[in-house]
Write an enzyme that holds these catalytic residues in place. Structure first.
Site, mmCIF file in Angstrom:
data_model
loop_
_atom_site.group_PDB
_atom_site.id
_atom_site.type_symbol
_atom_site.label_atom_id
_atom_site.label_comp_id
_atom_site.label_asym_id
_atom_site.label_seq_id
_atom_site.Cartn_x
_atom_site.Cartn_y
_atom_site.Cartn_z
ATOM 1 N N LYS A 176 17.605 26.304 12.294
ATOM 2 C CA LYS A 176 17.637 26.515 13.744
ATOM 3 C C LYS A 176 19.003 26.884 14.323
ATOM 4 O O LYS A 176 19.378 26.425 15.389
ATOM 5 C CB LYS A 176 17.133 25.249 14.458
ATOM 6 C CG LYS A 176 15.688 24.889 14.135
ATOM 7 C CD LYS A 176 15.247 23.645 14.855
ATOM 8 C CE LYS A 176 15.898 22.401 14.296
ATOM 9 N NZ LYS A 176 15.340 21.173 14.846
ATOM 10 N N ASP A 211 12.818 14.013 14.177
ATOM 11 C CA ASP A 211 12.224 14.078 15.522
ATOM 12 C C ASP A 211 10.694 13.987 15.491
ATOM 13 O O ASP A 211 10.072 13.473 16.416
ATOM 14 C CB ASP A 211 12.688 15.314 16.313
ATOM 15 C CG ASP A 211 12.478 16.623 15.584
ATOM 16 O OD1 ASP A 211 12.050 16.608 14.411
ATOM 17 O OD2 ASP A 211 12.747 17.685 16.183
HETATM 18 MG MG MG Z 1 13.225 18.432 21.104
#
Ligand code: MG
Ligand code: ADP
Length: 478
Positions: A176, A211
């Site tokens: 990312k 996450d």
């Molecule tokens: Mg996020």
């Protein structure tokens, strides 16, 4: 305060007629073919996804890594107390103070900090010094003084890690847009704890949280039937609850529960390009990315990339003089110049004149001449790229549901990320994919219940820190 917010996501308006010249129509047909995933093809992708999941559970170093999170069992709902959460891995760095009050109730206070491109690609020590400064100023800002006891922090680190304990892991790679030197093979918890110690910040990093795991936990705090947490944001990934007996590669010894959360790292699915409908426009994006050949599935379904795929298609149309009379602009010619948020605006646009689409193309992208046919072609391209993303997302969700046999009994799936939250009809398109993938199950969308789990990296990480603290109190050696 519950994490669920009432959403008003606009609906995507699909256009059926372009009204272009024969060469324009022929090229659009070709693009339609390249991006369309039929129900049969979707089933084939799902089956391959499922078999790759099983491979990852059986052995180390598989394409879908299926990383055990060391979060054992399920939440009790009794988790209470004040915890910090730190979220690194997306567009912003976020520090959150979470007050867990039990049974899905909590309050949060948070501050966002911008991580500059130079920090994202520089020496990792600079990144961690920056993060320690952010935490320090957050504590001052919120008047947090715990005397001699360090406040426990759950560190949401949204990059692939080989986890070895709830608060230990080695980083495998960056994704990312991050590419710091000095981080691969290191433990992000130790790097952060060292930076905090140097600045005398009274914080104990007690859990390393992906996450997706955080998203799962935050959803489960109020919905005990939660089975998975998924991210469709800058990148894409998922976590789900697996039986220990199915994790054949597990060598971690006895556990306190017969279930563990698995961080799938499914963004790498089909890096071998066996089954995914990879187009030349996807290949162009991949080649020009900072991680060529990696994360191909993520690159077809996430916020960071969808605009860029669409841009590649549009540029080919321009080069063939089939769009904008063959003219481009500096903005459209720049990598990442066509943002995924533009696609949202264009997909939601309706009516004959497509005013919003015209505005994006002429004002935001500075295209000199934009006709109504141009607007319709651009809208069609966005529709194709956005629909393909959601259908591939459905394949991943179906794979998880089949593996955990949660279809018959029903389950909740917490989803975080701007794409899911804001992209027009993204959720409906996933649901349509699920209907096709479970033709024999009536009301599949009532059995696999998707829902926004917005505070995953805050509340979820705090919950993980709470679980870790309890584990540490039980076992002083941890
Ligand atoms: Mg996020
Ligand atoms: P993160 O994954 O970094 O935690 P988000 O979930 O907010 O953050 O995802 C950010 C990504 O979502 C960016 O790539 C951005 O382009 C995309 N995005 C943000 N808002 C929208 C929107 N309204 N429509 C489509 N994509 C969006």
């Amino acid at each position: 305060m519950a994490s669920q917010t009432q959403r008003k996501v606009p609906v995507a308006h699909t256009i059926t007629t372009i009204g272009g010249t024969p060469p324009q129509e022929a090229m659009v047909d070709k693009i339609v073919k390249a991006f369309t995933i039929t129900p049969e093809y979707l089933e084939e992708i799902t089956q391959h996804f499922l078999s790759e999941m099983k491979k990852g559970l059986n052995e180390e170093d598989q394409t879908i890594a299926m990383i055990p999170s060391f979060v054992e069992g399920r939440l009790t709902g009794e988790e209470v107390g004040q915890f910090l959460a730190l979220d690194l891995g997306g567009t912003n760095l976020r520090v959150v103070l979470v007050d867990l009050q039990g049974r899905g109730n909590f309050t949060t206070k948070s501050t966002k900090y911008k991580v500059s491109d130079s920090l994202k690609t520089g020496d990792v020590k600079d990144l961690y010094n920056f993060i320690a400064d952010c935490i320090d100023s957050f504590l001052t800002e919120h008047n947090l003084d715990y005397g001699t006891a360090d406040i426990h922090l759950g560190y949401t680190f949204s990059f692939p890690v080989y986890q070895s304990k709830i608060n230990r892991g080695l980083q495998k790679q960056w994704t990312k847009g991050f590419n710091c030197s000095g981080a691969i093979g290191k433990d992000p918890v130790i790097l952060l704890q060292d930076a905090l110690a140097k600045k005398h910040v009274p914080v104990l990093v007690s859990a390393l949280v992906n996450d997706t795991v955080g998203t799962l936990l935050s959803n489960a705090y109020s919905k005990p039937d939660t089975n998975a947490g998924i991210i469709f944001g800058t990148g894409s990934n998922g976590a789900y609850i697996e039986k220990m007996s199915n994790i054949k590669k597990w060598k971690g010894g006895p556990t306190s529960s017969d279930e563990m959360i698995i961080n799938m790292e499914f963004g790498a699915f089909d890096n071998e390009r066996v089954v995914l409908p990879v187009t030349p426009w996807d290949n162009k994006l991949d080649r020009e990315s900072i991680n060529p050949h990696k994360q191909i599935f993520e690159k077809m379904i996430s916020g960071m990339y969808l605009g860029e795929i669409a841009r590649n298609v549009l540029l080919e149309l321009v080069d063939r003089t089939l769009l904008f009379e063959g003219y481009s602009s500096k903005e459209l010619n720049s990598q990442w110049g066509f943002e995924t948020t533009y696609m949202s605006t264009i997909e939601a646009d309706q009516g004959d004149s497509l005013k919003e689409t015209h505005r994006v193309l002429s004002s935001s992208l500075n295209i000199p001449k934009v006709s109504e046919v141009d607007c319709r072609i651009v809208k069609r391209v966005c529709d194709l790229v956005g629909t393909r993303a959601a259908r591939l997302a459905a394949a991943a969700i179906a794979g998880i549901a089949r593996q955990s046999s949660s279809v018959q009994n029903g389950c909740d799936i917490g989803i975080d990320g701007s794409l899911y939250e804001f992209y027009p009809s993204f959720e409906q398109r996933i649901e349509q994919g699920l209907v096709e993938l479970f033709p024999d199950v009536p009301d599949i969308n009532k059995r696999i219940r998707l829902g926004l789990a917005k505070d995953g990296s805050g509340v979820g990480a705090a919950l993980c820190a709470c679980v870790a603290k309890k584990m540490a109190e039980r076992r002083p050696s941890v």
